[in-house]
Structure formats: C-alpha cells, structure tokens
Write a protein that holds these residues in place. Structure first.
Motif, PDB file in Angstrom:
ATOM      1  N   LEU A  48       0.867  -1.184   0.000  1.00 50.52           N
ATOM      2  CA  LEU A  48       0.000   0.000   0.000  1.00 50.52           C
ATOM      3  C   LEU A  48       0.901   1.230   0.000  1.00 50.52           C
ATOM      4  CD1 LEU A  48      -2.544  -1.067   2.786  1.00 50.52           C
ATOM      5  CD2 LEU A  48      -2.972  -1.058   0.323  1.00 50.52           C
ATOM      6  N   LEU A  49       0.536   2.220  -0.804  1.00 49.35           N
ATOM      7  CA  LEU A  49       1.403   3.399  -0.929  1.00 49.35           C
ATOM      8  C   LEU A  49       0.572   4.682  -0.879  1.00 49.35           C
ATOM      9  CD1 LEU A  49       4.443   4.067  -1.520  1.00 49.35           C
ATOM     10  CD2 LEU A  49       3.777   4.305  -3.916  1.00 49.35           C
ATOM     11  N   GLY A  50       1.167   5.749  -0.366  1.00 51.89           N
ATOM     12  CA  GLY A  50       0.495   7.052  -0.313  1.00 51.89           C
ATOM     13  C   GLY A  50      -0.698   6.987   0.621  1.00 51.89           C
ATOM     14  N   ASP A  51      -1.771   7.692   0.263  1.00 52.27           N
ATOM     15  CA  ASP A  51      -2.964   7.729   1.113  1.00 52.27           C
ATOM     16  C   ASP A  51      -3.557   6.343   1.334  1.00 52.27           C
ATOM     17  OD1 ASP A  51      -2.839  10.432   1.490  1.00 52.27           O
ATOM     18  OD2 ASP A  51      -4.822  10.873   0.646  1.00 52.27           O
ATOM     19  N   ALA A  52      -3.346   5.419   0.405  1.00 54.17           N
ATOM     20  CA  ALA A  52      -3.888   4.061   0.587  1.00 54.17           C
ATOM     21  C   ALA A  52      -3.234   3.384   1.785  1.00 54.17           C
ATOM     22  CB  ALA A  52      -3.672   3.229  -0.678  1.00 54.17           C
ATOM     23  N   ALA A  53      -1.968   3.727   2.057  1.00 58.68           N
ATOM     24  CA  ALA A  53      -1.297   3.164   3.241  1.00 58.68           C
ATOM     25  C   ALA A  53      -1.765   3.904   4.482  1.00 58.68           C
ATOM     26  CB  ALA A  53       0.219   3.282   3.083  1.00 58.68           C
ATOM     27  N   ALA A  54      -1.779   5.216   4.431  1.00 52.43           N
ATOM     28  CA  ALA A  54      -2.234   6.039   5.559  1.00 52.43           C
ATOM     29  C   ALA A  54      -2.374   7.471   5.085  1.00 52.43           C
ATOM     30  CB  ALA A  54      -1.218   5.984   6.708  1.00 52.43           C
ATOM     31  N   SER A  55      -3.541   8.064   5.310  1.00 50.10           N
ATOM     32  CA  SER A  55      -3.677   9.496   5.008  1.00 50.10           C
ATOM     33  C   SER A  55      -3.576  10.254   6.320  1.00 50.10           C
ATOM     34  CB  SER A  55      -5.003   9.782   4.301  1.00 50.10           C
ATOM     35  OG  SER A  55      -6.082   9.247   5.010  1.00 50.10           O
ATOM     36  N   VAL A  56      -2.897  11.398   6.267  1.00 47.32           N
ATOM     37  CA  VAL A  56      -2.718  12.200   7.486  1.00 47.32           C
ATOM     38  C   VAL A  56      -3.626  13.409   7.413  1.00 47.32           C
ATOM     39  CG1 VAL A  56      -0.336  11.448   7.829  1.00 47.32           C
ATOM     40  CG2 VAL A  56      -0.786  13.491   6.470  1.00 47.32           C
ATOM     41  N   ASP A  57      -3.858  14.045   8.556  1.00 45.77           N
ATOM     42  CA  ASP A  57      -4.737  15.214   8.555  1.00 45.77           C
ATOM     43  C   ASP A  57      -4.092  16.331   7.725  1.00 45.77           C
ATOM     44  OD1 ASP A  57      -7.215  16.103  10.606  1.00 45.77           O
ATOM     45  OD2 ASP A  57      -6.178  17.708   9.527  1.00 45.77           O
ATOM     46  N   PRO A  58      -4.854  16.944   6.792  1.00 48.27           N
ATOM     47  CA  PRO A  58      -4.253  17.963   5.922  1.00 48.27           C
ATOM     48  C   PRO A  58      -3.744  19.188   6.679  1.00 48.27           C
ATOM     49  CG  PRO A  58      -6.376  17.253   5.057  1.00 48.27           C
ATOM     50  CD  PRO A  58      -6.241  16.615   6.407  1.00 48.27           C
ATOM     51  N   VAL A  59      -4.017  19.301   7.971  1.00 42.43           N
ATOM     52  CA  VAL A  59      -3.611  20.505   8.699  1.00 42.43           C
ATOM     53  C   VAL A  59      -2.089  20.672   8.724  1.00 42.43           C
ATOM     54  CG1 VAL A  59      -3.485  19.604  11.079  1.00 42.43           C
ATOM     55  CG2 VAL A  59      -4.313  21.930  10.664  1.00 42.43           C
ATOM     56  N   THR A  60      -1.316  19.610   8.450  1.00 37.97           N
ATOM     57  CA  THR A  60       0.150  19.763   8.355  1.00 37.97           C
ATOM     58  C   THR A  60       0.621  19.746   6.899  1.00 37.97           C
ATOM     59  OG1 THR A  60       0.567  17.384   8.526  1.00 37.97           O
ATOM     60  CG2 THR A  60       0.554  18.634  10.593  1.00 37.97           C
ATOM     61  N   ALA A  61      -0.302  19.706   5.957  1.00 39.84           N
ATOM     62  CA  ALA A  61       0.043  19.756   4.527  1.00 39.84           C
ATOM     63  C   ALA A  61       1.067  18.687   4.144  1.00 39.84           C
ATOM     64  CB  ALA A  61       0.581  21.146   4.153  1.00 39.84           C
ATOM     65  N   GLY A  62       0.893  17.487   4.707  1.00 35.14           N
ATOM     66  CA  GLY A  62       1.929  16.472   4.495  1.00 35.14           C
ATOM     67  C   GLY A  62       1.619  15.407   3.461  1.00 35.14           C
ATOM     68  N   GLY A  63       0.335  15.244   3.079  1.00 40.18           N
ATOM     69  CA  GLY A  63      -0.065  14.073   2.284  1.00 40.18           C
ATOM     70  C   GLY A  63       0.680  13.914   0.968  1.00 40.18           C
ATOM     71  N   LEU A  64       0.821  15.012   0.223  1.00 40.18           N
ATOM     72  CA  LEU A  64       1.485  14.917  -1.088  1.00 40.18           C
ATOM     73  C   LEU A  64       2.944  14.522  -0.927  1.00 40.18           C
ATOM     74  CD1 LEU A  64       0.069  18.164  -2.750  1.00 40.18           C
ATOM     75  CD2 LEU A  64      -0.403  15.821  -3.450  1.00 40.18           C
ATOM     76  N   SER A  65       3.604  15.152   0.057  1.00 40.35           N
ATOM     77  CA  SER A  65       5.029  14.848   0.266  1.00 40.35           C
ATOM     78  C   SER A  65       5.204  13.407   0.717  1.00 40.35           C
ATOM     79  CB  SER A  65       5.627  15.781   1.316  1.00 40.35           C
ATOM     80  OG  SER A  65       5.596  17.091   0.835  1.00 40.35           O
ATOM     81  N   LEU A  66       4.313  12.942   1.591  1.00 44.28           N
ATOM     82  CA  LEU A  66       4.417  11.557   2.051  1.00 44.28           C
ATOM     83  C   LEU A  66       4.217  10.587   0.882  1.00 44.28           C
ATOM     84  CD1 LEU A  66       2.498  11.763   5.450  1.00 44.28           C
ATOM     85  CD2 LEU A  66       4.948  11.460   5.122  1.00 44.28           C
ATOM     86  N   ALA A  67       3.280  10.925  -0.006  1.00 47.31           N
ATOM     87  CA  ALA A  67       3.034  10.077  -1.176  1.00 47.31           C
ATOM     88  C   ALA A  67       4.287  10.008  -2.058  1.00 47.31           C
ATOM     89  CB  ALA A  67       1.842  10.614  -1.975  1.00 47.31           C
TER      90      ALA A  67
END
Ligand SMILES: Cc1cc2nc3c(=O)[nH]c(=O)nc-3n(C[C@H](O)[C@H](O)[C@H](O)COP(=O)(O)OP(=O)(O)OC[C@H]3O[C@@H](n4cnc5c(N)ncnc54)[C@H](O)[C@@H]3O)c2cc1C
Length: 370
Positions: free
Chosen positions: A274-293
């Motif tokens: 599982l990769l990106g949001d499918a593995a784990a999505s984080v709260d957008p309040v830290t603007a991290g989702g795209l970078s983590l993906a």
C-alpha cells in the motif's frame, strides 16, 4: 509477467511508475480517471516533496508558486516560520500548484517513460491471490499478473477495503476547498496560511497566476451536515481572509472529501504494497499528504530490486521508512489540532513562539521534511 502493477496514478502511483521505469523495470499503471482530472486538496507541497520532484527532474514541468514557510493565525495574532535555513536557491521551499496540473504533469511524464504502460479510464476491481500471495489485479474484469502489486488508489482505497484492512480515524474529519483569482493590486502571498479556529481550520495556499486556494477542515459535526454553508460562514468570519479576497473571483466549484484520515488496520499480504494515502492518510492541517506520497514512492523505488525478490528485510526497511514519515505528521497534526481546540493553550503557544521566534522553526522544518 510484468514486474510491477500500480493501481492509482495520483502523486504516489505516477511518481513511482516514473522512478521504476527509469530504473529499467516493466510497469503497468492503471487509473480509473482520465487526465487532467481535479481532486479536493490544499495544494501545498512541502520541501520534502519538492525534493522528490527535483530528483525526478520534474520541477520545471510542475512549475508552481514557491512557498517560503507557514504562518499560523490563532487567538487574534499570528506566528510564522520559514521552512529552514539556506540562502537563495539553497533555501528549502515548498510549491503551491493546482492538483489538476500537478497530477496531469505526473501522468504525462509516467506515460512517456520507457517501460511504463499507462492506461487511464481503467478501474481495478479486485486482487488475484495464489498460495497466500497477491499475484495480480482484476482491471475492468480482466486478470493482470505481476511480481509486485502496488495499491496507490487513495484514501478510500478499494483494494485495501477488499482485504478488510480499512480503518477510519474517529472523530471523522471533513475538508472542502475552492480556488479564487485575486485582484491584481493585492499584495501576493508566499506562505501557507493556516487559521486555527474553534471547531474548524481555514487553510490558504498561494498558487500561480494570482490564484489562491482556500480550504476548510473540520470535525464532521462542526458543519452540522452543511459543509458548503460552513465554508462560507467561516471565511466571512476572518477579517484578514476577507481582505485577501476583496475583488477576487471564485474560479472553481467547492469540492470536498470525507473522511480525511484513514489507514490500514494491519500489514498487507505478501505480493502487495500500500502506498500514499492508501497506506495512511494524514490530517491535511500539516500539509503532508502529497510529500508523504512522493517520499513513499521514492523509498519504494530504491528498494524495488530487493522487494521484487520477496526479501522480507527489504520490505521491513521500506515499511519502517514509510510509516515513520507518517508518524511524524500524525504527531505534528495532533499537536496543531490540540491548540485549535484549546484557546488558553493556543494563547500560551502563540506568546511563546512570538517571544522566541526560532522555537517554531524545528517543527516547521520537521513537517517540511528536514
Ligand atoms: C481538503 C484536503 C486538503 C489537503 N491539503 C493538502 C495539502 O495542502 N498538502 C498536501 O501535501 N496534501 C494535502 N492533502 C492530502 C493529499 O491530497 C493526499 O495526501 C494525496 O492526494 C495522496 O496522493 P495519492 O497518490 O496517495 O492518492 P490520490 O491523489 O488520491 O490518487 C489516487 C488515484 O487512484 C485512482 N483510483 C482510485 N481507485 C481506483 C481503482 N479502483 N482503480 C484505478 N484507479 C483508482 C484515483 O482516480 C486517483 O487518481 C489534502 C487532502 C484534502 C482532502
């Protein structure tokens, strides 16, 4: 048999396809959408994500508006920090770019990468299993086999749900966004601006061509079933935001997502990652989702040779790196939301960070990927 099948061509899946193709792997990339396609997002990419785009030599194609730091507005004042130290071109910076452009750019780059067969308008419906291992996917009713399957199909991942691994964080949070083109004579913004309010947060990302994105994030019950109405009320309550929007024209429809935070409740079976949001999505309040993906895809590509041989050690290394980055954002996000819900604590934090401006920098640098 193909080396890797990737389901989902968002930032995680498309950047992985590019990185694997360039390393000489055979990749099949499927997305149910056709590009360009839009999606609800805050559209602020942190420096760590910019670093991955730079390594893929895609920063010119993605373009975007350079972002220099983050400013939090809370309890009637504000505190700000840059993303890190360094001068000029060496200073770490983020990028504000519309998803419709970012994702289409990544998709086009993936589709023209040697070794990548990219098919849009193709939905993965299920997984193929043999002897306790995932050996492929069913795409539009057709079986497709690979040595490794990567599910990068987003925060409401169908493949994760099929495996019974979906976990949604409670209380559920929701988000909504719209774009605005600002009047020409307005002072341009260069930071991600986050307003921490009681029960909700507003989020502003500067974009190219005088546009800004405004997003509202909230617990499900804060909007009392009317997130659109909530968005308009909450924006109208912020004098500074109202000022930024004077003379502005709304350039996109409101678009939202719920729930915001989900993850996998257990390890994936062999043969699947599982990769990106499918593995784990984080709260957008830290603007991290795209970078983590993007970071997750980068680490996976580096371990791809060993992962394809079924190396348990490589898998553990990859999972540790992927999950650790997520934990940092979960921890920072919980801290920010704790301030949003506690005005006294928020006031103390604001005064502390105002008195010692350098104290906020390590947190912003950590979120940015330092
Ligand atoms: C309101 C809001 C604000 C946000 N703000 C920010 C921000 O400012 N900064 C930030 O970094 N992150 C932000 N995020 C998070 C960010 O949008 C996600 O983390 C990011 O999109 C994850 O990328 P991904 O590639 O994992 O998944 P996605 O971008 O969701 O891509 C998944 C892809 O899979 C495809 N797909 C799904 N199911 C199937 C299927 N069955 N078959 C084939 N294809 C399929 C979809 O069409 C899609 O293209 C925000 C999110 C929200 C909701």
């Amino acid at each position: 048999m193909t080396d890797v099948i990737i389901v989902g061509a968002g930032p995680a899946g498309a950047s992985l396809a590019i990185a694997l193709g360039r390393r000489g792997f055979e990749v099949e990339l499927y997305d149910q959408a056709t590009f360009p396609r839009d999606k609800p997002c805050g559209e602020g990419l942190l420096p760590a994500g910019v670093g991955v785009l730079r390594a893929l030599e895609l920063t010119d194609a993605v373009a975007g508006r350079p972002l220099t730091g983050v400013r939090y507005h809370l309890t009637g004042g504000s505190v700000r920090s840059g993303f890190g130290t360094g001068d000029g071109a060496l200073a770490p910076h983020g990028l504000g770019q519309k998803r419709i452009h970012l994702d289409a750019t990544l998709w086009a780059a993936a589709a023209r990468t040697r070794g990548v067969r990219a098919t849009s308008g193709a939905r993965a419906d299920g997984l193929l299993h043999e002897r306790g291992r995932v050996t492929g996917v069913v795409v539009d009713g057709q079986p497709c086999r690979a040595r490794l399957v990567v599910a990068a199909d987003g925060s409401s991942s169908k493949l994760r749900r099929k495996l019974g691994l979906e976990h949604v964080a409670r209380p559920r949070r929701v988000g909504i966004r719209a774009h605005f083109r600002r009047a020409r004579d307005m002072r341009p913004l260069s930071d991600i601006e986050i307003f921490l309010c009681r029960g909700y947060e507003l989020y502003v990302t500067p974009l190219p061509n005088d546009e800004i994105l405004v997003a509202a994030l909230a617990h499900e019950d804060a909007a009392r079933g009317d997130l659109r109405g909530g968005f308009e009320r909450w924006v109208a309550r912020e004098p500074l935001l109202r000022h930024w929007l004077e003379g502005a024209i709304q350039t996109s429809e409101l678009m939202g997502r719920a729930p915001l935070v989900s993850s996998s409740r257990g390890p994936e079976p062999p043969g699947l990652i599982l990769l990106g949001d499918a593995a784990a999505s984080v709260d957008p309040v830290t603007a991290g989702g795209l970078s983590l993906a993007l970071l997750g895809a980068d680490v996976l590509a580096q371990h791809a040779c060993a992962l394809l041989t079924g190396s348990v050690l490589a898998r553990r290394r990859f999972e540790r790196a992927r999950d650790q980055a997520v934990r940092v954002h979960r921890w920072l996000g919980a801290g920010v939301l704790a301030l949003a819900g506690r005005p006294r604590l928020a006031e103390l934090a604001r005064r502390g960070f105002s008195a010692y401006p350098g104290a906020m920098q390590p947190f912003v640098a950590l979120a940015g990927g330092a």
